[in-house]
Design a protein around this motif. Structure first.
Motif, PDB file in Angstrom:
ATOM      1  N   LYS A  85      73.281  26.323 -29.779  1.00  0.00           N
ATOM      2  CA  LYS A  85      72.519  25.812 -30.928  1.00  0.00           C
ATOM      3  C   LYS A  85      72.613  26.799 -32.087  1.00  0.00           C
ATOM      4  CE  LYS A  85      69.687  22.796 -30.750  1.00  0.00           C
ATOM      5  NZ  LYS A  85      69.658  21.374 -31.051  1.00  0.00           N
ATOM      6  N   ASN A  86      72.703  26.250 -33.306  1.00  0.00           N
ATOM      7  CA  ASN A  86      72.678  27.083 -34.512  1.00  0.00           C
ATOM      8  C   ASN A  86      71.241  27.494 -34.808  1.00  0.00           C
ATOM      9  OD1 ASN A  86      75.430  27.204 -35.467  1.00  0.00           O
ATOM     10  ND2 ASN A  86      75.260  25.006 -35.763  1.00  0.00           N
ATOM     11  N   VAL A 135      66.471  16.919 -39.294  1.00  0.00           N
ATOM     12  CA  VAL A 135      67.581  17.817 -39.569  1.00  0.00           C
ATOM     13  C   VAL A 135      68.532  17.760 -38.373  1.00  0.00           C
ATOM     14  CG1 VAL A 135      66.499  19.880 -38.577  1.00  0.00           C
ATOM     15  CG2 VAL A 135      68.145  20.140 -40.409  1.00  0.00           C
ATOM     16  N   SER A 136      69.798  18.027 -38.634  1.00  0.00           N
ATOM     17  CA  SER A 136      70.772  18.092 -37.540  1.00  0.00           C
ATOM     18  C   SER A 136      71.189  19.548 -37.344  1.00  0.00           C
ATOM     19  CB  SER A 136      71.998  17.224 -37.847  1.00  0.00           C
ATOM     20  OG  SER A 136      72.754  17.811 -38.885  1.00  0.00           O
ATOM     21  N   ASP A 137      71.764  19.832 -36.205  1.00  0.00           N
ATOM     22  CA  ASP A 137      72.203  21.190 -35.898  1.00  0.00           C
ATOM     23  C   ASP A 137      73.240  21.664 -36.924  1.00  0.00           C
ATOM     24  OD1 ASP A 137      72.159  23.448 -33.919  1.00  0.00           O
ATOM     25  OD2 ASP A 137      74.283  22.922 -33.765  1.00  0.00           O
ATOM     26  N   SER A 138      74.095  20.756 -37.378  1.00  0.00           N
ATOM     27  CA  SER A 138      75.144  21.133 -38.330  1.00  0.00           C
ATOM     28  C   SER A 138      74.592  21.445 -39.728  1.00  0.00           C
ATOM     29  CB  SER A 138      76.199  20.032 -38.422  1.00  0.00           C
ATOM     30  OG  SER A 138      75.630  18.838 -38.918  1.00  0.00           O
ATOM     31  N   GLN A 139      73.361  21.059 -40.015  1.00  0.00           N
ATOM     32  CA  GLN A 139      72.750  21.305 -41.330  1.00  0.00           C
ATOM     33  C   GLN A 139      71.990  22.633 -41.398  1.00  0.00           C
ATOM     34  OE1 GLN A 139      70.445  17.657 -41.284  1.00  0.00           O
ATOM     35  NE2 GLN A 139      71.683  16.821 -42.966  1.00  0.00           N
ATOM     36  N   ALA A 142      65.846  26.172 -36.734  1.00  0.00           N
ATOM     37  CA  ALA A 142      66.803  25.498 -35.858  1.00  0.00           C
ATOM     38  C   ALA A 142      66.434  24.021 -35.788  1.00  0.00           C
ATOM     39  CB  ALA A 142      66.786  26.112 -34.462  1.00  0.00           C
ATOM     40  N   GLU A 143      67.323  23.258 -35.197  1.00  0.00           N
ATOM     41  CA  GLU A 143      67.056  21.831 -34.960  1.00  0.00           C
ATOM     42  C   GLU A 143      66.553  21.680 -33.537  1.00  0.00           C
ATOM     43  OE1 GLU A 143      67.962  18.341 -32.764  1.00  0.00           O
ATOM     44  OE2 GLU A 143      69.388  19.996 -32.732  1.00  0.00           O
ATOM     45  N   ARG A 193      69.550  27.394 -44.251  1.00  0.00           N
ATOM     46  CA  ARG A 193      69.298  28.835 -44.375  1.00  0.00           C
ATOM     47  C   ARG A 193      69.496  29.295 -45.819  1.00  0.00           C
ATOM     48  NH1 ARG A 193      72.755  32.886 -44.895  1.00  0.00           N
ATOM     49  NH2 ARG A 193      74.506  31.557 -44.319  1.00  0.00           N
ATOM     50  N   LEU A 194      70.563  28.841 -46.439  1.00  0.00           N
ATOM     51  CA  LEU A 194      70.836  29.237 -47.827  1.00  0.00           C
ATOM     52  C   LEU A 194      69.748  28.753 -48.773  1.00  0.00           C
ATOM     53  CD1 LEU A 194      74.677  28.511 -47.839  1.00  0.00           C
ATOM     54  CD2 LEU A 194      73.542  30.742 -47.613  1.00  0.00           C
TER      55      LEU A 194
END
Length: 196
Positions: free
Chosen positions: A138-139, A100-104, A162-163, A109-110
């Motif tokens: 970080k997301n 997974v990437s941070d942007s994903q 998180a990633e 979450r959804l």
């Protein structure tokens, strides 16, 4: 005479170069020692702040006080903690297979919220938080919910994703709802302390 001046000038330049090189050696060494000291100082500061390093130092966070590692349930990719009563449980899992990437993370979450609701069909969930937070760059996706039970033993459930190093990191905290007030702030503080 000109030759003699040229030889003296060349000798002076060579001597100055050698002197400069030898004086740079200790400076580089000092810089290396300062770098090592800074790294050690950062580790000491993390320890003083109550930070715990995990997954080969890929991340650190502040664990809620009162939780102890459950060595029988802990593996290389999954850390399990519980309180003395074993009613409160924290699982932190890093799965290198789930890329997974941070942007994903927000999209994940959804999807994961939908799976969560599907797992609890027929129950009205009390959502306390459903968002993606930016923590130290970080997301981190967060779902915080009360899961009612017909038996009266409702559950406070805090889940975060998180990633970490290109793969999914999952944090899962559960406690009886009547213990939520005792643990909720510590769990929020733990998430806000994450450094990767």
């Amino acid at each position: 005479m000109k030759k003699w001046m040229a030889v003296c000038l060349i000798t002076a330049v060579i001597a100055a170069s050698i002197s400069a090189c030898s004086s740079q050696g200790p400076k580089e060494n000092d810089a290396g020692e300062r770098g090592a000291a800074t790294f050690e100082q950062l580790n000491n500061e993390k320890a003083e702040q109550g930070m715990t390093e995990m997954f080969s130092s890929l991340m650190s966070l502040k664990l809620p006080q009162g939780l102890e590692v459950q060595s029988k349930e802990t593996t290389q990719s999954k850390l399990v903690f519980a309180d003395r009563t074993k009613k409160v449980k924290l699982e932190i899992q890093h799965d290198p297979e789930q890329k997974v990437s941070d942007s994903q993370i927000d999209m994940a979450r959804l999807k994961l919220k939908a799976f969560f609701e599907q797992d609890n069909l027929g129950v009205t969930l009390e959502w306390l938080k459903d968002e993606t937070q930016l923590v130290h760059g970080k997301n981190i996706a967060v779902n915080e919910v009360i899961i009612p039970s017909k038996k009266g033993n409702d559950t406070y459930h805090f889940k975060a994703w998180a990633e970490l190093d290109g793969a999914l990191l999952e944090i899962d905290f559960t406690a009886p709802t009547n213990m939520k007030d005792e643990w909720q702030n510590s769990v929020h503080e733990m998430i806000e302390s994450i450094q990767m």
